[in-house]
Design a protein around this motif. Structure first.
Motif, mmCIF file in Angstrom:
data_model
loop_
_atom_site.group_PDB
_atom_site.id
_atom_site.type_symbol
_atom_site.label_atom_id
_atom_site.label_comp_id
_atom_site.label_asym_id
_atom_site.label_seq_id
_atom_site.Cartn_x
_atom_site.Cartn_y
_atom_site.Cartn_z
ATOM 1 N N GLN A 268 -44.978 52.433 -60.196
ATOM 2 C CA GLN A 268 -44.938 51.111 -60.815
ATOM 3 C C GLN A 268 -43.716 50.960 -61.723
ATOM 4 O O GLN A 268 -43.056 49.921 -61.730
ATOM 5 C CB GLN A 268 -46.226 50.875 -61.603
ATOM 6 N N ILE A 269 -43.421 52.021 -62.468
ATOM 7 C CA ILE A 269 -42.263 51.976 -63.358
ATOM 8 C C ILE A 269 -40.975 51.887 -62.549
ATOM 9 O O ILE A 269 -40.083 51.076 -62.840
ATOM 10 C CB ILE A 269 -42.234 53.202 -64.287
ATOM 11 N N ARG B 39 -50.050 48.920 -64.880
ATOM 12 C CA ARG B 39 -51.430 48.462 -65.016
ATOM 13 C C ARG B 39 -52.347 49.646 -65.300
ATOM 14 O O ARG B 39 -52.443 50.576 -64.512
ATOM 15 C CB ARG B 39 -51.884 47.723 -63.755
ATOM 16 N N ILE B 40 -52.985 49.600 -66.466
ATOM 17 C CA ILE B 40 -53.937 50.642 -66.835
ATOM 18 C C ILE B 40 -55.189 49.989 -67.408
ATOM 19 O O ILE B 40 -55.164 48.839 -67.860
ATOM 20 C CB ILE B 40 -53.354 51.662 -67.834
ATOM 21 N N PHE B 41 -56.266 50.749 -67.357
ATOM 22 C CA PHE B 41 -57.536 50.207 -67.829
ATOM 23 C C PHE B 41 -57.498 49.954 -69.335
ATOM 24 O O PHE B 41 -56.853 50.695 -70.101
ATOM 25 C CB PHE B 41 -58.685 51.167 -67.515
ATOM 26 N N VAL C 47 -47.651 56.980 -69.990
ATOM 27 C CA VAL C 47 -46.657 55.940 -69.700
ATOM 28 C C VAL C 47 -45.384 56.189 -70.500
ATOM 29 O O VAL C 47 -44.274 56.094 -69.970
ATOM 30 C CB VAL C 47 -47.230 54.543 -70.002
ATOM 31 N N THR C 48 -45.542 56.526 -71.772
ATOM 32 C CA THR C 48 -44.370 56.792 -72.628
ATOM 33 C C THR C 48 -43.564 57.973 -72.095
ATOM 34 O O THR C 48 -42.331 57.910 -71.995
ATOM 35 C CB THR C 48 -44.823 57.075 -74.071
ATOM 36 N N PHE C 49 -44.236 59.069 -71.762
ATOM 37 C CA PHE C 49 -43.548 60.248 -71.249
ATOM 38 C C PHE C 49 -42.854 59.950 -69.911
ATOM 39 O O PHE C 49 -41.728 60.395 -69.667
ATOM 40 C CB PHE C 49 -44.535 61.406 -71.053
ATOM 41 N N GLU D 188 -49.757 46.372 -68.749
ATOM 42 C CA GLU D 188 -50.733 45.305 -68.552
ATOM 43 C C GLU D 188 -52.110 45.948 -68.437
ATOM 44 O O GLU D 188 -52.318 46.855 -67.628
ATOM 45 C CB GLU D 188 -50.411 44.517 -67.278
ATOM 46 N N PHE D 189 -53.052 45.474 -69.243
ATOM 47 C CA PHE D 189 -54.385 46.052 -69.251
ATOM 48 C C PHE D 189 -55.340 45.246 -68.370
ATOM 49 O O PHE D 189 -55.222 44.026 -68.263
ATOM 50 C CB PHE D 189 -54.946 46.084 -70.677
ATOM 51 N N PHE D 190 -56.275 45.946 -67.729
ATOM 52 C CA PHE D 190 -57.323 45.260 -66.978
ATOM 53 C C PHE D 190 -58.613 46.070 -67.064
ATOM 54 O O PHE D 190 -58.599 47.261 -67.387
ATOM 55 C CB PHE D 190 -56.905 45.024 -65.521
#
Length: 311
Positions: A193-194, A201-203, A251-253, A265-267
């Protein structure tokens, strides 16, 4: 004829990495893998020089090609690993019945068997997971792994001189997992995705925590289980990094490793059986297998990226 080292599921993620490592460790032995290639990829086996038997373990035709008395070690990695497959029959047929037939085939010999269990057997619970904790499978996949451990208990009760080692793998990531797609690690999925400059997109709310263990460490622990001086019985060990990281940290790493920016984006999580925290207690793994993880999450992601497989 040289002794045989058998790996089931050798075309899959952990299986292929293990198989190629064993090829260097046992140059004088005959390597054989059994795989039905339903969730494997031939590209994972580039450089493999051994034999491959195309078969389903829960059927019997593979037995004629594997003389039990000639097998030095068995590494059982074959499994239906997609936790989003909700049909219990699919998991039980592949994971449990295949395991039952494998145990039956090697019941009359002294071969050590190392097999893949899973951290999913601990179920949905906070904190560190320890061997000996109650098992609370929350999905069909985890249930099949608990039944596999039950079969191993029964086998060792009936064969008290045998050594069986169940490895409860935590969240393994690394080269040769891309073919798994939606079942691949979050490290691989978020990296795609990156790279595609999509929102990650993560929960909700990204604070779910996972014990991410790099594949090289998982292979090291698996090999150690084959050589550790264990007394007869059914042994179970956690295979993880011994640390947990949130998805936001991952995600940061990843963004740092890939040299990219990442918008999140959260879902809502659609899975009621989703584990919110996994973290391996490694006390017994260190004590009995001499296993010490070599890769932090940052170091593992950097190696993954440099390997060229994180694409």
């Amino acid at each position: 004829m040289s002794d045989i080292v058998l790996v089931t599921g050798g075309g899959g993620f952990i299986g292929s990495n293990l198989l190629l490592a064993l090829q260097s460790l046992y140059p004088a032995e005959q390597l054989i893998t059994i795989d039905n290639f339903q969730s494997s990829d031939f590209r994972n086996l580039e450089g493999y020089r051994g034999d491959l038997i195309l078969a389903d373990l829960h059927e019997d035709q593979w037995r004629r090609w594997i003389p039990a008395k000639k097998v030095k070690l068995v590494f059982h990695l074959a499994s239906l690993t997609d936790t989003t497959v909700l049909d219990p029959k699919a998991h039980l047929l592949c994971n449990v019945e295949g395991w039952r037939r494998l145990l039956d085939h090697f019941a009359q010999v002294s071969t050590r068997i190392i097999y893949a269990s899973s951290a999913s057997v601990y179920g949905i619970r906070p904190g560190v997971q320890k061997v000996g904790d109650p098992l609370r499978p929350a999905n069909a996949y985890a249930f099949s792994k608990v039944l596999m451990e039950n079969l191993a208990n029964s086998f060792c009760s009936q064969n008290p001189d045998r050594v069986l080692v169940g490895l409860r793998y935590f969240n393994v990531y690394g080269p040769r997992e891309a073919h798994k797609r939606k079942s691949a690690s979050m490290a691989w999925q978020l990296a795609q995705q990156i790279r595609n400059q999509k929102r990650v997109r993560i929960f909700v709310d990204g604070h779910q925590r996972r014990d991410f263990v790099y594949i090289h460490d998982a292979v090291q622990a698996t090999v150690a289980a084959a050589h550790a001086p264990l007394s007869p019985g059914h042994w179970r060990f956690n295979v993880g990094s011994g640390r947990s990281h949130s998805f936001l940290e991952l995600v940061t790493f990843l963004a740092h490793t890939l040299g990219e920016r990442a918008e999140v984006e959260f879902f809502e999580c659609p899975y009621p059986f989703y584990q919110t925290h996994t973290e391996a207690d490694l006390f017994e793994t260190r004590r009995f297998l001499g296993f010490e993880p070599a890769f932090s999450l940052e170091k593992g992601l950097a190696d993954y990226h440099q390997s060229g497989w994180l694409v």
